[in-house]
Scaffold this active site. Structure first.
Site, PDB file in Angstrom:
ATOM      1  CB  THR A  88      -0.968  -0.073   1.333  1.00 53.30           C
ATOM      2  OG1 THR A  88      -1.708   1.135   1.217  1.00 53.30           O
ATOM      3  CG2 THR A  88      -0.154  -0.148   2.453  1.00 53.30           C
ATOM      4  CG  HIS A 123       4.936 -10.455  17.415  1.00 53.66           C
ATOM      5  ND1 HIS A 123       5.888 -11.238  16.683  1.00 53.66           N
ATOM      6  CD2 HIS A 123       5.271  -9.817  18.292  1.00 53.66           C
ATOM      7  CE1 HIS A 123       7.090 -10.958  17.571  1.00 53.66           C
ATOM      8  NE2 HIS A 123       6.731  -9.987  18.451  1.00 53.66           N
TER       9      HIS A 123
END
Length: 395
Positions: free
Chosen positions: A309, A366
């Site tokens: 993006t 994560h």
């Protein structure tokens, strides 16, 4: 009576069960033409135009903004009434609009005070007036600590509030962004890239590239190629979690975020690892054009494994991009800005030079990707961009 044809909501994808009528291109009673756009359907994936299967007089059964199931009948076409006098479609008699229905359950007014003693002013206020006060002001008025008058309103005197329903696409974007935040352990790591080499190569090759491949050389192909190179070194970034399993795709399918007037969409470039710079540029340009014109198909937005993006086109200097589930990584590009940098020379001495710099951000899940992997991935992207060669671009 002539034959009547039903207008039904078409299937737009395996996972799509309903949509919303975005707008009608004709009014009720208009004469419509076969194969001309009839209405716009907003699904949770994209918007599409539905054409008329026959010519005739239109009877609308579902209004704009209404949510409808796939296969539902939203209109009827009386094929016995065709365009006869050359005046074209859309010529119908105008009728006076009926009075707007009033919901008897809707609250008409709201009293600012809970008891007659609680407020200094016992007049009743319309809903639009109530909204002029902030929550803290409403509380003060209820407790008699403030007189409810125009000068104390939280909004200026002539400011009006308007409400409009969210489109189906915007509702889906909102739901997915919230789902992303709630279903992943998102963390973002940052780095900065010296864009000098990229800009030099691009400026030197842009004319030759366009002449040879008939497409402009932009920035996204450089970063797409850099991401592909980084994923080859850190394939876990291209994977995702499914329950208690780690799913590792066999190909790199890059999602390219495109801003449209209806919201953000993410078309997918499939098997990006097998594409040259010219092929990447063609794919990016083609998908972006389709996105902005509302022509993307559902398959063109499915199956992405990693997203890029570019907030820099809007002037963003730094941001934390949100993951596009089930993907585990998204790279955010930003504005290139000239800044003074400490540069070490070959003899070991340092100097201060003004360089074109870009901050990049990698948001990752994560739960799957550790800090060492995410940082290594982003450094690999940085190294690729700062050392890109003309041979790589023209290959």
């Amino acid at each position: 009576m002539g034959a009547v044809v039903d207008v039904v909501v078409p299937a737009v994808g395996e996972s799509v069960s309903e949509g919303a009528i975005g707008r009608w291109f004709y009014k009720d009673g208009d004469i419509v033409e076969k194969d001309k756009p009839l209405f716009e359907l907003d699904s949770d994936k994209a918007s599409m135009e539905v054409t008329a299967s026959e010519s005739g007089k239109l009877k609308i059964l579902a209004t704009a903004g209404e949510t409808v199931k796939i296969g539902a009948t939203v209109a009827k076409i009386d094929v016995s009434e065709k365009i006869s006098n050359g005046n074209g479609a859309g010529k119908s008699k105008k009728t006076a609009s009926s009075p707007q229905a009033i919901d008897p359950k809707a609250p008409k007014v709201e009293t600012l005070s809970a008891t007659p003693e609680a407020s200094l002013n016992q007049e009743k206020w319309e809903d639009t007036e109530i909204r002029r006060f902030t929550p803290s002001q409403r509380k003060a008025i209820r407790h008699g600590e403030m007189k409810p008058n125009a000068s104390t309103a939280g909004l200026v005197d002539d400011e009006k509030l308007s409400r409009s329903p969210m489109s189906s696409l915007r509702r889906t974007i909102a739901q997915r962004l919230l789902h992303s935040q709630q279903s992943t352990a998102t963390l973002t790591t940052f780095n900065e890239i010296d864009m000098s080499q990229l800009l030099s190569v691009r400026n030197e090759l842009k004319d030759e590239f366009q002449k040879k491949f008939e497409i402009k050389l932009g920035f996204m192909s450089f970063f797409s190629a850099a991401v592909v190179a980084a994923i080859k070194d850190y394939p876990l970034v291209n994977s995702h979690i499914d329950g208690s399993d780690i799913v590792a795709p066999s190909h790199i399918n890059l999602g390219i975020a495109v801003s449209t007037d209806r919201g953000l969409v993410v078309p997918v470039i499939r098997r990006a690892e097998s594409l040259s710079y010219a092929q990447l540029e063609n794919a990016i340009a083609g998908l972006a054009d389709k996105a902005r014109n509302g022509k993307l198909s559902i398959p063109e937005m499915q199956g992405g494994t990693f997203t890029l993006t570019n907030g820099g086109v809007f002037g963003s200097l730094l941001s934390t991009p949100i993951l596009n589930p089930p993907q585990s990584g998204i790279l955010g590009m930003h504005k290139t800005e000239h800044r003074p940098m400490a540069i070490q020379k070959k003899d070991g001495t340092w100097s201060v030079e003004v360089r074109p710099m870009m901050y990049v951000a990698l948001s990752y899940d994560h739960r799957l990707i550790d800090g060492a992997t995410s940082v290594g991935f982003l450094i690999r992207v940085k190294d690729y961009i700062e050392n890109v060669t003309k041979e790589l671009v023209m290959a």
